[in-house]
Design an enzyme around this catalytic site. Structure first.
Site, PDB file in Angstrom:
ATOM      1  CB  SER A 128      -0.946  -0.039   1.204  1.00 55.79           C
ATOM      2  OG  SER A 128      -1.976   0.919   1.075  1.00 55.79           O
ATOM      3  CG  ASP A 171      -4.196  -1.860   0.721  1.00 56.25           C
ATOM      4  OD1 ASP A 171      -3.285  -2.511   1.259  1.00 56.25           O
ATOM      5  OD2 ASP A 171      -4.255  -0.611   0.769  1.00 56.25           O
TER       6      ASP A 171
END
Length: 339
Positions: free
Chosen positions: A40, A197
């Site tokens: 991320s 993610d």
């Protein structure tokens, strides 16, 4: 002081500004990255470091040129309030397209002349975890599996060398609900992969570059984002006061579930040997999706990363770490650190 090292950056959305601050201090003290990895926001920092941004360049980029509000692109849902959010979510499975970020990171990579993983390949390390200087973690909802990119690029129908770094980072930072997931069709088998993610499955992949069956030649440093005054950095962040005091909206409820999953997963598995080489960075009360962060908050969070790295390095001793944690059976949780 200083020398080669591997770096692993935890995910955390806007809080990732602190990661840049920590890297700045490591770089200032003479540490130079060999291999880097991240999830991320950590993948963003890792990618910039991998293509050659120095500590000073990263500081300038974060403090003077990143327009965080623009990352939350496609601001249409406010016109219909909560109903608009639900419509947007059902339509695109996310509230923001992520297009601005994708273009932004692509331009930053072009400035260093490195846009594909093939340009980060080490021929002398072929077939090993060190073959590529950069590793990015993403989550494949179609296969219910973690993607370590570029290694797992063939699952998406792409050769590792040909995978665009910007595409991999965009996949990794697809915060569920907040950003649209990335949809990739494998042209070889026709399967469509929905990718979100990487923090859903591994927000802190500190294990990626560990030497197997031998002592390490140099350290791996991990950077972990922790809440202010958090008593145990290995526990998930406590909720912000505004969230704890009242019930969230339906969209806020789903966001809270996603945030909890991403932040809690790896922390319960960070053994003492890993925490010894971890730089815990206080996040100054900034939240994951606080894209309206002020300049003062940005500077404070960057400074927090610098201060955390500086304090960590004052007591870091690679020789003691190897002697205690990499020779024989590692000690269990609760035993002494480097004393």
């Amino acid at each position: 002081m200083g020398g080669p090292c591997d770096l692993v950056f935890e995910g955390g959305g806007v809080k990732g500004i602190g990661l840049a601050g920590a890297f700045f201090e490591l770089y200032k003290q003479g540490y130079r990255p060999e291999c880097v990895a991240g999830t991320s926001a950590g993948a963003i920092t890792a990618a910039l470091v991998a293509v050659g941004y120095s500590g000073e360049e990263l500081e300038d980029l974060v403090l003077n040129h990143m327009q965080f509000p623009l990352f939350a692109d496609r601001p249409r849902v406010h016109l219909l309030g909560a109903a608009g959010e639900v419509i947007e979510l059902l339509k695109d499975r996310g509230l923001h397209s992520g297009d601005y970020f994708h273009n932004w990171i692509g331009e930053r990579l072009k400035e260093k002349g490195k846009t594909t993983f093939g340009q980060l390949r080490d021929e002398t390390a072929k077939g090993t975890p060190r073959e590529y200087k950069l590793r990015v973690i993403a989550s494949d909802l179609t296969d219910h599996s973690m993607l370590v990119l570029p290694d797992d690029a063939p699952k998406l129908g792409v050769e590792p060398d040909d995978l665009l770094i910007a595409d991999a980072v965009r996949m990794s930072m697809s915060i569920p609900i907040f950003f649209d997931p990335v949809i990739r069709t494998n042209k070889k088998d026709g399967i469509r992969h929905m990718i979100v993610d990487g923090g859903m499955l591994s927000n802190y992949p500190i294990w990626l570059f560990d030497a197997k069956g031998r002592d390490p030649n140099f350290p791996t440093f991990g950077m972990l984002l922790v809440a202010p005054d958090q008593k145990d950095p290995l526990l998930p962040h406590p909720p912000a006061a505004s969230e704890a005091d009242g019930m969230p909206s339906p969209i806020g409820y789903v966001k809270a579930i996603a945030d909890t999953m991403m932040e809690a997963h790896d922390r319960f598995y960070v053994e003492q040997a890993n925490f010894v080489r971890t730089i815990p960075i206080p996040t100054c009360g900034v939240t994951t999706t606080q894209f309206g962060i002020t300049k003062q908050q940005t500077e404070a969070l960057f400074k927090s990363g610098r201060t955390a790295a500086e304090g960590f390095l004052e007591s870091w001793d690679f020789g003691k770490y190897v002697a205690k944690f990499r020779k024989g059976a590692p000690p269990g949780r609760g035993e002494g650190m480097l004393d």
